[in-house]
Design a protein around this motif. Structure first.
Motif, short mmCIF file in Angstrom:
data_model
loop_
_atom_site.label_atom_id
_atom_site.label_comp_id
_atom_site.label_asym_id
_atom_site.label_seq_id
_atom_site.Cartn_x
_atom_site.Cartn_y
_atom_site.Cartn_z
N ILE A 39 -2.72 6.63 6.75
CA ILE A 39 -2.80 7.42 5.53
C ILE A 39 -4.15 8.14 5.51
N CYS A 40 -4.18 9.30 4.89
CA CYS A 40 -5.38 10.14 4.97
C CYS A 40 -6.59 9.53 4.29
N CYS A 41 -6.38 8.60 3.34
CA CYS A 41 -7.55 8.00 2.68
C CYS A 41 -8.05 6.76 3.41
N ILE A 88 -1.22 2.87 -2.65
CA ILE A 88 -2.51 3.38 -2.17
C ILE A 88 -3.01 4.43 -3.15
N CYS A 89 -4.33 4.54 -3.27
CA CYS A 89 -4.90 5.40 -4.30
C CYS A 89 -4.59 6.88 -4.10
N CYS A 90 -4.27 7.29 -2.88
CA CYS A 90 -3.96 8.71 -2.67
C CYS A 90 -2.48 9.02 -2.86
N ALA A 91 -1.70 8.03 -3.28
CA ALA A 91 -0.32 8.32 -3.67
C ALA A 91 -0.33 9.23 -4.90
N THR A 92 0.76 9.97 -5.08
CA THR A 92 0.84 10.84 -6.25
C THR A 92 1.19 10.02 -7.50
N THR A 132 -10.25 4.80 6.18
CA THR A 132 -11.59 5.13 6.68
C THR A 132 -11.50 5.54 8.15
N TYR A 136 -9.16 2.97 -1.58
CA TYR A 136 -9.71 3.25 -0.24
C TYR A 136 -10.20 4.67 -0.23
N GLY A 137 -11.23 4.93 0.57
CA GLY A 137 -11.69 6.30 0.78
C GLY A 137 -12.30 6.91 -0.48
N ASP A 138 -12.16 8.22 -0.63
CA ASP A 138 -12.92 8.96 -1.63
C ASP A 138 -12.13 9.16 -2.93
N TYR A 155 -1.54 12.98 2.02
CA TYR A 155 -1.09 12.77 0.63
C TYR A 155 -2.27 12.95 -0.29
N ALA A 167 -3.51 1.86 6.14
CA ALA A 167 -4.72 2.15 5.35
C ALA A 167 -5.89 1.25 5.72
N LYS A 227 0.85 -1.21 0.00
CA LYS A 227 0.00 0.00 0.00
C LYS A 227 0.88 1.25 0.00
N SER A 270 -13.23 -2.41 2.97
CA SER A 270 -12.32 -2.24 4.10
C SER A 270 -12.66 -3.24 5.20
#
Lengths: 212, 212
Positions: free
Chosen positions: B87-89, A87-91, B91, A110-112, B110, B66, A64, A134
């Motif tokens: 990580i911020c994403c 992880i999806c919020c990585a750049t 839940t 994960y998340g939004d 991130y 995550a 992740k 999750s």
């Protein structure tokens, strides 16, 4: 429509118990995942053990990864992993750096996250995504539903090979009938079964029945 | 305004080199971070070594968790970590599960997080955030600017204790003058210096000069 892969996730908190569990099912499954919990507990040793045990299976390190994609990916590759997760919020630079080092990078959703972001991953050459219920959401009582399935279908239409994971059992698989899932991932659905090898085979048989 | 902490991040790819570097600076810094790269390479042994070396320092495991927050946090605590990162994403249930097991959870920022999400973290009892210039973004030529500072200030106004990290050196610290930063985090800014102990002390001295 291809036949989905079966991936066992080893989310053990120590390496000996992961090894004890994987030897029962490693030859039955298609992909062996060193889960995040195990990565964080046992480090690269866990990936190295899986590579040594299963030289011809696909091994994925579920890091992740959120940053330092190049270094993390190089370390994963050197330990023997074929694939790794980000992880999806990585750049995008993190994802691209990782993709240079391992055979394939998978984006963990994960998340939004948004479809606009997903298109950027595709544009960056990353075409595997993992749609995840999750574990903590499952513990909070959420489960698979039409909302999840439509997201999975949309990602497949966009061009992703999509793995699905989170609270799957043999009975859940039929929910995905008609959907070109790339890989089903399960951990305790196999490893915590009374007969893990039989459980893995039951997953394989049900996948073959539906998609074969 | 309090005096910001100094945190050394150990982002080594193997434990021996991390240990060799930390013994030079561990007594100078306030907080010792087992970086994500090191967590993934050496596992819980890395946290255990830092705890054994520095029984009274704050130790943070930068897991960037995550999912499976409860299990990851329990493992971190048992290895000796005081704090861990999510990580911020992740839940809210993941964050809450982690927060039950360790003294403090820090949210790593991130990608496209929002202040609405940040308020939910505060509402969940999580009041530390890490504002991060992505290592890969830095490699791509981005750096600290007014945009970053205004986000850091806004988070502090919301009630967060904010750590800042990514490409910091002694000269960068004055950019934050007048801002109630909770912790400055640097890795190679200390460990890659010709004299790491002197580099750590220079960070401390500059922090004291500006905020003392």
């Amino acid at each position: 429509m291809g036949i989905p892969n079966l991936q066992v996730a080893l989310d053990h908190s120590n390496l000996p118990s992961a090894i004890a569990d994987v030897v029962a099912v490693g030859e039955v499954v298609d992909i062996i995942e060193v889960g995040t919990i195990l990565c964080l507990q046992a480090g690269e040793e866990a990936v190295k053990c899986m590579r040594a045990l299963y030289p011809k299976k696909t091994i994925v390190a579920d890091t992740k990864c959120a940053d330092a994609g190049g270094t993390v990916a190089k370390n994963c590759r050197e330990a023997g992993a074929d694939w790794m997760t980000v992880i999806c919020c990585a750049t995008i630079p993190t994802m691209k750096a990782a993709a240079k080092e391992v055979s394939e990078v998978q984006v963990e959703l994960y998340g939004d996250w948004t479809y606009e972001q997903a298109q950027k991953w595709l544009d960056a050459g990353i075409s595997q995504a993992i749609y995840h219920q999750s574990r903590d959401a499952l513990l909070a009582g959420e489960t698979w539903g039409e909302k999840d399935l439509s997201k999975v279908k949309k990602l497949i239409e966009m061009g992703f090979r999509v793995s699905v994971t989170g609270g799957l059992d043999v009975e859940t698989l039929k929910l995905f009938e008609g959907v070109a899932v790339y890989t089903f991932i399960t951990g305790r659905g196999i490893t915590a079964a009374e007969d893990p090898k039989a459980a893995a085979q039951a997953f394989k048989d049900e996948i073959d029945r539906i998609w074969g």
